[in-house]
Design a protein around this motif. Structure first.
Motif, PDB file in Angstrom:
ATOM      1  N   VAL A  78    -101.163  -7.974 -49.226  1.00  0.00           N
ATOM      2  CA  VAL A  78    -101.132  -8.138 -50.674  1.00  0.00           C
ATOM      3  C   VAL A  78    -100.260  -9.334 -51.048  1.00  0.00           C
ATOM      4  N   GLU A 106     -93.984  -7.378 -61.625  1.00  0.00           N
ATOM      5  CA  GLU A 106     -94.775  -7.773 -60.460  1.00  0.00           C
ATOM      6  C   GLU A 106     -96.234  -7.377 -60.654  1.00  0.00           C
ATOM      7  N   VAL A 107     -97.122  -8.323 -60.391  1.00  0.00           N
ATOM      8  CA  VAL A 107     -98.558  -8.077 -60.499  1.00  0.00           C
ATOM      9  C   VAL A 107     -99.249  -8.571 -59.232  1.00  0.00           C
ATOM     10  N   ILE A 108    -100.370  -7.950 -58.904  1.00  0.00           N
ATOM     11  CA  ILE A 108    -101.139  -8.333 -57.722  1.00  0.00           C
ATOM     12  C   ILE A 108    -101.933  -9.593 -58.036  1.00  0.00           C
ATOM     13  N   VAL A 109    -101.790 -10.586 -57.178  1.00  0.00           N
ATOM     14  CA  VAL A 109    -102.579 -11.808 -57.264  1.00  0.00           C
ATOM     15  C   VAL A 109    -103.824 -11.658 -56.391  1.00  0.00           C
ATOM     16  N   THR A 166     -92.454  -6.656 -45.957  1.00  0.00           N
ATOM     17  CA  THR A 166     -92.396  -7.443 -47.185  1.00  0.00           C
ATOM     18  C   THR A 166     -91.699  -8.760 -46.917  1.00  0.00           C
ATOM     19  N   ARG A 217     -93.248  -2.779 -60.824  1.00  0.00           N
ATOM     20  CA  ARG A 217     -93.824  -2.954 -62.163  1.00  0.00           C
ATOM     21  C   ARG A 217     -92.749  -3.201 -63.228  1.00  0.00           C
ATOM     22  N   GLU A 248    -105.410  -8.820 -53.170  1.00  0.00           N
ATOM     23  CA  GLU A 248    -105.302  -7.740 -52.188  1.00  0.00           C
ATOM     24  C   GLU A 248    -106.361  -8.010 -51.131  1.00  0.00           C
ATOM     25  N   THR A 259     -98.488 -10.982 -54.316  1.00  0.00           N
ATOM     26  CA  THR A 259     -98.116 -10.749 -55.711  1.00  0.00           C
ATOM     27  C   THR A 259     -97.451 -12.013 -56.254  1.00  0.00           C
ATOM     28  N   ASN A 260     -97.052 -11.968 -57.504  1.00  0.00           N
ATOM     29  CA  ASN A 260     -96.365 -13.105 -58.087  1.00  0.00           C
ATOM     30  C   ASN A 260     -94.925 -13.235 -57.603  1.00  0.00           C
ATOM     31  N   LEU A 308     -95.655  -1.636 -55.989  1.00  0.00           N
ATOM     32  CA  LEU A 308     -95.327  -2.747 -56.875  1.00  0.00           C
ATOM     33  C   LEU A 308     -94.059  -2.484 -57.666  1.00  0.00           C
TER      34      LEU A 308
END
Length: 176
Positions: free
Chosen positions: A88, A23-26, A107, A19, A28, A90-91, A17
């Motif tokens: 995954v 960036e945060v996980i929405v 990615t 960070r 997984e 993420t936002n 991530l």
């Protein structure tokens, strides 16, 4: 007590991530349990050959032992590979990490997602899984096909929500 070291059983998604960028996980996504059915059946066949090894005459006992070893090793490797395959959301992007000994990561920024196709075979509709196909401007990428996704409709809506909230697809931008 863990049988295998953590680096063989956990892909450690957090270290991928951004960070510092927020960036945060929405979501997984692990493989649906149905991805483990074939390895489990092969492991059961390996256990059967292991039992036959115990009953076999000494002269040919090596054959069921060899078959049991090969089947159990194959089943374990496939199950481990399925466990290490993570998708995954993420936002900021979607990415996939897979591989047991050698790892690969693909990615795709949210802005590059042109279309998501969700295919739910009949068994998938009954058991709650589906397959995703991502279309992007660059067709040769490791995120094209994601198989055995549990709750595919919910996952698709989550991705659409993240894309919409990021303001990449027109319409009002929603800020939380």
């Amino acid at each position: 007590m863990a049988v295998l070291p953590r680096f063989l059983t956990d892909p450690d998604i957090g270290r991928h991530l951004l960070r510092d960028e927020g960036e945060v996980i929405v979501d997984e996504v692990r493989k649906h349990w149905v991805a483990y059915v074939v390895p489990a059946l092969v492991a059961a066949a390996g256990a059967l050959f292991l039992w036959l090894f115990l009953l076999a005459p000494v002269g040919i006992a090596w054959l069921p032992l060899l078959l049991a070893t090969v089947l159990l090793a194959w089943a374990g490797w496939r199950a481990l590979g399925a466990n290490m395959d993570r998708f995954v959301v993420t936002n900021m992007r979607v990415f996939r990490v897979k591989g047991v000994l050698a790892r690969s990561q693909a990615t795709m920024p949210l802005g590059r997602i042109l279309d998501i196709t969700v295919v739910k075979p009949m068994t998938g509709r009954i058991l709650g899984y589906g397959h995703f196909t991502f279309e992007s401007a660059a067709q040769d990428q490791g995120l094209r096909d994601i198989r055995y996704v549990g709750r595919p409709d919910d996952r698709d809506l989550a991705i659409q929500r993240v894309v919409q909230r990021s303001g990449l697809r027109g319409g009002p931008r929603v800020v939380n």
